[in-house]
Design an enzyme around this catalytic site. Structure first.
Site, PDB file in Angstrom:
ATOM      1  N   GLU A  63       1.458  -1.323   3.702  1.00 62.33           N
ATOM      2  CA  GLU A  63       1.190  -2.267   2.608  1.00 62.33           C
ATOM      3  C   GLU A  63       0.765  -3.627   3.147  1.00 62.33           C
ATOM      4  OE1 GLU A  63       4.617  -2.122  -0.015  1.00 62.33           O
ATOM      5  OE2 GLU A  63       4.048  -0.096  -0.683  1.00 62.33           O
ATOM      6  N   CYS A  72      -2.552   4.149   1.591  1.00 66.53           N
ATOM      7  CA  CYS A  72      -1.572   5.219   1.386  1.00 66.53           C
ATOM      8  C   CYS A  72      -1.416   6.060   2.657  1.00 66.53           C
ATOM      9  CB  CYS A  72      -2.030   6.156   0.271  1.00 66.53           C
ATOM     10  SG  CYS A  72      -2.077   5.414  -1.360  1.00 66.53           S
ATOM     11  N   GLU A  74      -1.424   9.287   3.044  1.00 66.81           N
ATOM     12  CA  GLU A  74      -2.362  10.409   3.166  1.00 66.81           C
ATOM     13  C   GLU A  74      -3.646   9.983   3.864  1.00 66.81           C
ATOM     14  OE1 GLU A  74      -0.658   9.441   0.572  1.00 66.81           O
ATOM     15  OE2 GLU A  74      -0.428  10.986  -0.949  1.00 66.81           O
ATOM     16  N   CYS A 111      -2.293   9.898  -5.027  1.00 67.35           N
ATOM     17  CA  CYS A 111      -3.071   9.082  -5.976  1.00 67.35           C
ATOM     18  C   CYS A 111      -4.524   9.578  -6.015  1.00 67.35           C
ATOM     19  CB  CYS A 111      -3.005   7.608  -5.590  1.00 67.35           C
ATOM     20  SG  CYS A 111      -4.074   7.158  -4.213  1.00 67.35           S
ATOM     21  N   CYS A 114      -6.627   9.038  -2.818  1.00 64.39           N
ATOM     22  CA  CYS A 114      -6.266   9.966  -1.733  1.00 64.39           C
ATOM     23  C   CYS A 114      -6.807  11.356  -2.014  1.00 64.39           C
ATOM     24  CB  CYS A 114      -4.755  10.005  -1.532  1.00 64.39           C
ATOM     25  SG  CYS A 114      -4.153   8.512  -0.731  1.00 64.39           S
TER      26      CYS A 114
END
Ligand code: THU
Length: 160
Positions: A63, A72, A74, A111, A114
């Site tokens: 983050e 993310c 992934e 998400c 991803c």
């Protein structure tokens, strides 16, 4: 007018029902989330990517105080794998998440961004990527990324 139903096939497993290699990949995703940098959401995610040459790359969410600059788990894992082995297809990806002191009971689901990136890896090598979504109560196994992103925009949509 007619309606078309778009379905996604999800196989639901308990941990013990997974194959040894699926269990290993889940364990790697779970381990990797310990290194997540998630001070803003407190939502730690780990992803483990298995290549056709059996090499596994794992990643976690990273983050940033400027929120959209983060990434993310992934995509961290997949981009890393594709960067190191651009010629080797991805066989499977396992994803796990931890928040409020516990792993999620229901499987974490990737998400939209991803899913799109996972789809690119799948179409790039024209070979299914098995998606394993970990939850403590149940684990979802999905045969390929296409199942997770129906009506998608992909390479062939560009007619190139
Ligand atoms: N996140 C992931 O890393 N993967 C997912 O599949 C869902 C969300 C991250 C992004 C952000 O760091 C945090 O989880 C909360 O959205």
């Amino acid at each position: 007018m007619w309606q078309r139903i778009v379905e996604t096939k999800v196989s639901v497993y308990s941990f013990n029902e997974l194959s040894e290699s699926q269990q290993l990949l889940v364990e790697k995703a779970k381990m990797q989330l310990e290194n997540a940098y998630a001070p803003y959401s407190g939502f730690q995610v780990g992803a483990a990517v298995e290549l056709a040459n059996s090499v596994v790359f794992a990643g976690n969410n990273q983050e940033n105080s400027a929120y959209p600059s983060g990434l993310c788990a992934e995509r961290v894992a997949l981009f890393y794998a594709n960067a190191q082995y651009p010629q080797i297809r991805v066989k499977a990806i396992a994803i796990a998440a931890f928040t409020n002191g516990a792993f999620l009971k229901s499987p974490v689901t990737p998400c939209g961004s991803c899913r799109q990136v996972m789809l690119e890896s799948e179409t790039r090598f024209d070979s299914d990527i098995e998606v394993i979504l970990y939850g403590t109560d149940e684990i979802f196994v999905i045969q390929n990324v296409k199942q997770l992103l129906p009506l998608c925009f992909e390479k062939s949509s560009l007619n190139k």
